[in-house]
Enzyme design. Structure first.
Site, PDB file in Angstrom:
ATOM      1  N   GLU A   1     -29.496  23.621   2.383  1.00  0.00           N
ATOM      2  CA  GLU A   1     -29.904  23.656   3.802  1.00  0.00           C
ATOM      3  C   GLU A   1     -29.048  22.704   4.637  1.00  0.00           C
ATOM      4  O   GLU A   1     -29.504  22.149   5.631  1.00  0.00           O
ATOM      5  CB  GLU A   1     -31.386  23.278   3.956  1.00  0.00           C
ATOM      6  CG  GLU A   1     -32.344  24.193   3.245  1.00  0.00           C
ATOM      7  CD  GLU A   1     -32.540  25.530   3.938  1.00  0.00           C
ATOM      8  OE1 GLU A   1     -32.774  26.509   3.234  1.00  0.00           O
ATOM      9  OE2 GLU A   1     -32.433  25.594   5.176  1.00  0.00           O
TER      10      GLU A   1
ATOM     11  N   GLY B   1     -36.641   3.573 -20.071  1.00  0.00           N
ATOM     12  CA  GLY B   1     -36.259   4.705 -20.912  1.00  0.00           C
ATOM     13  C   GLY B   1     -37.195   5.889 -20.752  1.00  0.00           C
ATOM     14  O   GLY B   1     -36.757   7.048 -20.730  1.00  0.00           O
TER      15      GLY B   1
ATOM     16  N   GLY C   1     -19.647  27.800   2.309  1.00  0.00           N
ATOM     17  CA  GLY C   1     -20.866  27.029   2.059  1.00  0.00           C
ATOM     18  C   GLY C   1     -21.283  26.359   3.342  1.00  0.00           C
ATOM     19  O   GLY C   1     -21.951  26.961   4.192  1.00  0.00           O
TER      20      GLY C   1
ATOM     21  N   THR D   1     -24.752  32.427   1.875  1.00  0.00           N
ATOM     22  CA  THR D   1     -23.693  31.622   1.264  1.00  0.00           C
ATOM     23  C   THR D   1     -22.752  32.450   0.390  1.00  0.00           C
ATOM     24  O   THR D   1     -23.182  33.365  -0.314  1.00  0.00           O
ATOM     25  CB  THR D   1     -24.342  30.504   0.419  1.00  0.00           C
ATOM     26  OG1 THR D   1     -25.208  29.765   1.271  1.00  0.00           O
ATOM     27  CG2 THR D   1     -23.315  29.570  -0.176  1.00  0.00           C
TER      28      THR D   1
ATOM     29  N   PRO E   1     -18.930  32.037  -2.125  1.00  0.00           N
ATOM     30  CA  PRO E   1     -18.135  31.027  -2.827  1.00  0.00           C
ATOM     31  C   PRO E   1     -17.198  30.264  -1.894  1.00  0.00           C
ATOM     32  O   PRO E   1     -16.990  29.073  -2.061  1.00  0.00           O
ATOM     33  CB  PRO E   1     -17.357  31.855  -3.852  1.00  0.00           C
ATOM     34  CG  PRO E   1     -18.222  33.045  -4.106  1.00  0.00           C
ATOM     35  CD  PRO E   1     -18.908  33.340  -2.805  1.00  0.00           C
TER      36      PRO E   1
ATOM     37  N   ARG F   1     -48.281  -0.905 -17.143  1.00  0.00           N
ATOM     38  CA  ARG F   1     -47.280  -1.191 -18.164  1.00  0.00           C
ATOM     39  C   ARG F   1     -47.141  -2.705 -18.345  1.00  0.00           C
ATOM     40  O   ARG F   1     -46.834  -3.416 -17.379  1.00  0.00           O
ATOM     41  CB  ARG F   1     -45.946  -0.580 -17.734  1.00  0.00           C
ATOM     42  CG  ARG F   1     -44.731  -1.038 -18.488  1.00  0.00           C
ATOM     43  CD  ARG F   1     -44.621  -0.360 -19.827  1.00  0.00           C
ATOM     44  NE  ARG F   1     -43.367  -0.701 -20.478  1.00  0.00           N
ATOM     45  CZ  ARG F   1     -43.129  -0.473 -21.762  1.00  0.00           C
ATOM     46  NH1 ARG F   1     -44.054   0.089 -22.509  1.00  0.00           N
ATOM     47  NH2 ARG F   1     -41.979  -0.801 -22.290  1.00  0.00           N
TER      48      ARG F   1
ATOM     49  N   ILE G   1     -27.815  32.550  -4.252  1.00  0.00           N
ATOM     50  CA  ILE G   1     -28.889  33.242  -3.542  1.00  0.00           C
ATOM     51  C   ILE G   1     -30.188  33.059  -4.324  1.00  0.00           C
ATOM     52  O   ILE G   1     -30.394  33.677  -5.374  1.00  0.00           O
ATOM     53  CB  ILE G   1     -28.561  34.745  -3.337  1.00  0.00           C
ATOM     54  CG1 ILE G   1     -27.157  34.888  -2.716  1.00  0.00           C
ATOM     55  CG2 ILE G   1     -29.632  35.409  -2.467  1.00  0.00           C
ATOM     56  CD1 ILE G   1     -26.915  34.067  -1.452  1.00  0.00           C
TER      57      ILE G   1
ATOM     58  N   THR H   1     -25.653  19.923   3.769  1.00  0.00           N
ATOM     59  CA  THR H   1     -25.510  18.650   3.046  1.00  0.00           C
ATOM     60  C   THR H   1     -25.806  17.475   3.983  1.00  0.00           C
ATOM     61  O   THR H   1     -25.833  17.631   5.205  1.00  0.00           O
ATOM     62  CB  THR H   1     -24.059  18.474   2.544  1.00  0.00           C
ATOM     63  OG1 THR H   1     -23.200  18.479   3.697  1.00  0.00           O
ATOM     64  CG2 THR H   1     -23.645  19.582   1.596  1.00  0.00           C
TER      65      THR H   1
END
Lengths: 249, 386
Positions: B366, B343, B130, B125, B127, B271, B156, B368
């Protein structure tokens, strides 16, 4: 030196078991089964004795349904050299198991038989002792340390109030307690090698043992749910409640 | 059809499960908080993995690897993924591409990497390249017996503790269908090479403690003997591995989702709000049901895809579907888990927020989700000439 090590197929210790809806037994349909943890400790001890050069051969044995061969294979992957499965769909109980182990002991003449002190399903804690009685071999139960030297085995036992060391002549029986060792995991290469190790299969009839259960389970129910506790104001009230309500003192 | 695991596979899963629980999970919180793994811990994990024969389990037995089929590999990935990459990266799965090593490369790179003496990283890869990997601009020009590499790489993974990089660089161009296309070659470049600078990349929200790096090549000379595979055939070396990698990502996603699920079920059963376990409310229990169903579907799809890969019948679209579905399922499941925990789901005292953060990268790396959709749909439409 030859070691016979027994492994029992039990419900995995992580599984939360429940009684069957009709209360006849524990429901073990589709649950994960594993080697009884105390038996795993027995296998580990045998493997360590082999690694130290004390033992030359380890035979792993299990008794139960056909699927119990999975537990024998696991023992083989942990380092046992060959396996034996006594196949039976009966509800195998300690006396029958001890009798079948005796038959195998007579066949194989091991110098040491290592078993878990008990299985986490029945919690009987009987098989090792019964095997001792049937074979007249000396036994060191609840072992937290095992040392073999000069044709004898010294076993440190966890007993009420402390430790006791017994020195036994071989052949002997050892049952393992929790603190004897920490079992290893089977390594990838050993898992693959286990496939090729030999396993013999017998039936109780082959060994001349009538494995019919002698004890009948009447019903199984979950333990009563724990009730919420209470706070007491002082020691006097505590003692009063222990004496008159809980009736434990 | 048989969906049951073999005895060996069951044992292997048990071993990896125990390894993860005892050797990795105890360290996950501190590693995440520090955004670093100490060299001592890294060595400890690596040594245990070597001892258990798990190290390089993805490589063929003939070169000292685990010799497992893809199906079994995906079972292991599923268990390792119960913790983040920061820790399970030390149970190395060297690039399959290294099987293209020949001659001295075998002794110098392939075998030491499988033994755990050397660590590889994969530098593709850039810049500006991609999803469009073919658009890389790093160039390697032959000068005497050496190639001279110029350009830069980013994202990398673990280059900082790797000994060498598998670097993809443009070595020429060819005409295809009236268009000019880059010819790409793979190189084995030692990370201490002159002319190569390696710098830590920006901090990432996912997988704290597992870092990406930037590589800068400034007239970095690499002997021609370091070409991996054939000159101009870099994609041929990379493609199979990249596709297989997607299925392993899918297995990883299933493992992470299973952990979030287990924690969520236990939480909802224990809970109490308004006088009862929150799991008694259908708004909660139906969410659990949907999460479990998504995971089951992702798991079956992933395992089936891995099985197809073993049979040699897997298409790129198959791998894309597994990766797409499993990573999207993980996104939903991890987000739902946060919601169920309320929360506390966002607090770093529990693993939930970490699983949620780590999940985010899975829809990106790997390939998108959108690239997977492109691959899947291309495969559907291609027979119609569309």
């Amino acid at each position: 030196m030859k070691i016979l090590v027994a492994v029992k197929r039990v419900v995995d210790y992580n599984v939360k078991v429940r009684p069957k809806s009709d209360g006849t037994d524990v429901d073990i349909a589709n649950v994960k089964m594993s080697i009884n943890p105390f038996c795993e400790i027995a296998v580990e001890e045998a493997v360590r004795l082999k690694e130290k050069g004390v033992a030359t051969e380890i035979i792993a044995i299990s008794m139960g349904p056909k699927q119990a061969q999975e537990q024998v294979r696991t023992a083989l992957a942990l380092g046992a050299d060959r396996g034996i499965l006594v196949e039976s769909d009966e509800d195998l109980q300690p006396l029958a198991i001890a009798k079948m182990l005796k038959a195998i002991v007579e066949k194989e003449s091991p110098d040491l038989v290592i078993l878990g002190k008990q299985a986490i399903d029945g919690d009987n804690n009987q098989t090792g002792q019964m095997l001792g009685a049937l074979t007249s071999m000396p036994q060191g139960t609840f072992a937290s340390e095992v040392n073999v030297a000069d044709g004898r085995v010294s076993v440190t036992r966890e007993i009420d109030g402390g430790l006791q060391t017994v020195n036994l002549s071989l052949p002997a029986i050892v049952t393992t307690d929790l603190r004897l060792n920490e079992p290893r995991y089977a390594s990838l290469p050993n898992i693959m090698k286990a496939k090729r190790k030999p396993m013999d299969t017998f039936t109780p009839e082959d060994l001349g043992v009538d494995a019919t259960p002698r004890v009948k389970t009447l019903s199984v129910e979950p333990p009563a749910e724990r009730k919420a506790g209470i706070k007491v104001a002082d020691v006097a009230e505590l003692v009063d409640k222990l004496k008159n309500e809980a009736k434990v003192i | 059809m048989n969906f049951s695991l073999s005895n060996e596979q069951e044992m292997l899963v048990d071993t990896v499960k125990a390894f993860v629980e005892k050797e990795l999970i105890p360290y996950e919180a501190e590693v995440d908080a520090a955004d670093a793994v100490s060299p001592e811990l890294a060595a400890q994990i690596r040594n245990k993995a070597i001892e258990l024969g798990l190290y390089a389990f993805n490589m063929p037995e003939s070169v000292g690897g685990g010799g497992l089929d893809y199906f079994t590999q995906s079972l292991i990935e599923r268990e390792l993924a119960k913790v983040g990459w920061a820790l399970h990266v030390f149970v190395a799965r060297p690039s399959k591409i290294l099987m293209a090593c020949k001659g001295d490369q075998i002794e110098e790179y392939l075998l030491p990497t499988i033994r755990g003496e050397k660590i590889d990283c994969f530098a593709l890869t850039e810049p500006d390249a991609g999803s469009d990997a073919a658009g890389i601009r790093t160039k390697a020009v032959l000068d005497g017996d050496d190639y001279v590499i110029n350009g830069s790489k980013h994202f990398i993974s673990h280059a900082g503790h790797a000994d060498y990089s598998i670097v993809f660089a443009v070595t020429g161009s060819e005409e295809k269908n009236g268009r000019s296309r880059n010819q790409v070659t793979a190189f084995l470049v030692d990370n201490d090479s002159e002319g190569l600078v390696i710098r830590r990349g920006p901090k990432c929200v996912s997988n704290r403690g597992y870092h990406t790096y930037e590589l800068f090549f400034d007239n970095c000379r690499v002997p021609a003997s370091k070409v991996l595979g054939e000159v101009g055939k870099g994609w041929a070396v990379a493609n199979d591995w990249l596709v297989a990698g997607r299925v392993m990502v899918a297995a990883n996603c299933v493992g992470q989702a299973q952990r979030a699920m287990n924690l969520s079920v236990e939480w909802c059963a224990n809970r109490k709000q308004f006088g009862q376990a929150i799991g008694k409310n259908q708004g909660v229990s139906f969410k659990l049901a949907n999460m479990a169903t998504q995971i089951q579907a992702a798991d079956i799809l992933t395992l089936q895809t891995a099985w197809k890969m073993d049979q040699g019948t897997m298409s790129d679209g198959d791998a894309g579907m597994a990766k797409l579905f499993a990573s999207e399922a993980l996104a939903q499941v991890s987000d739902d888990s946060v919601q169920l925990f309320g929360g506390m789901g966002l607090m770093d005292e529990l693993p939930i927020e970490r699983i949620w953060r780590n999940a985010r990268i899975e829809r990106i790396w790997e390939g998108t989700s959108e690239i997977q959709q492109h691959i899947i749909s291309r495969e559907l439409l291609r027979p119609f000439g569309c």
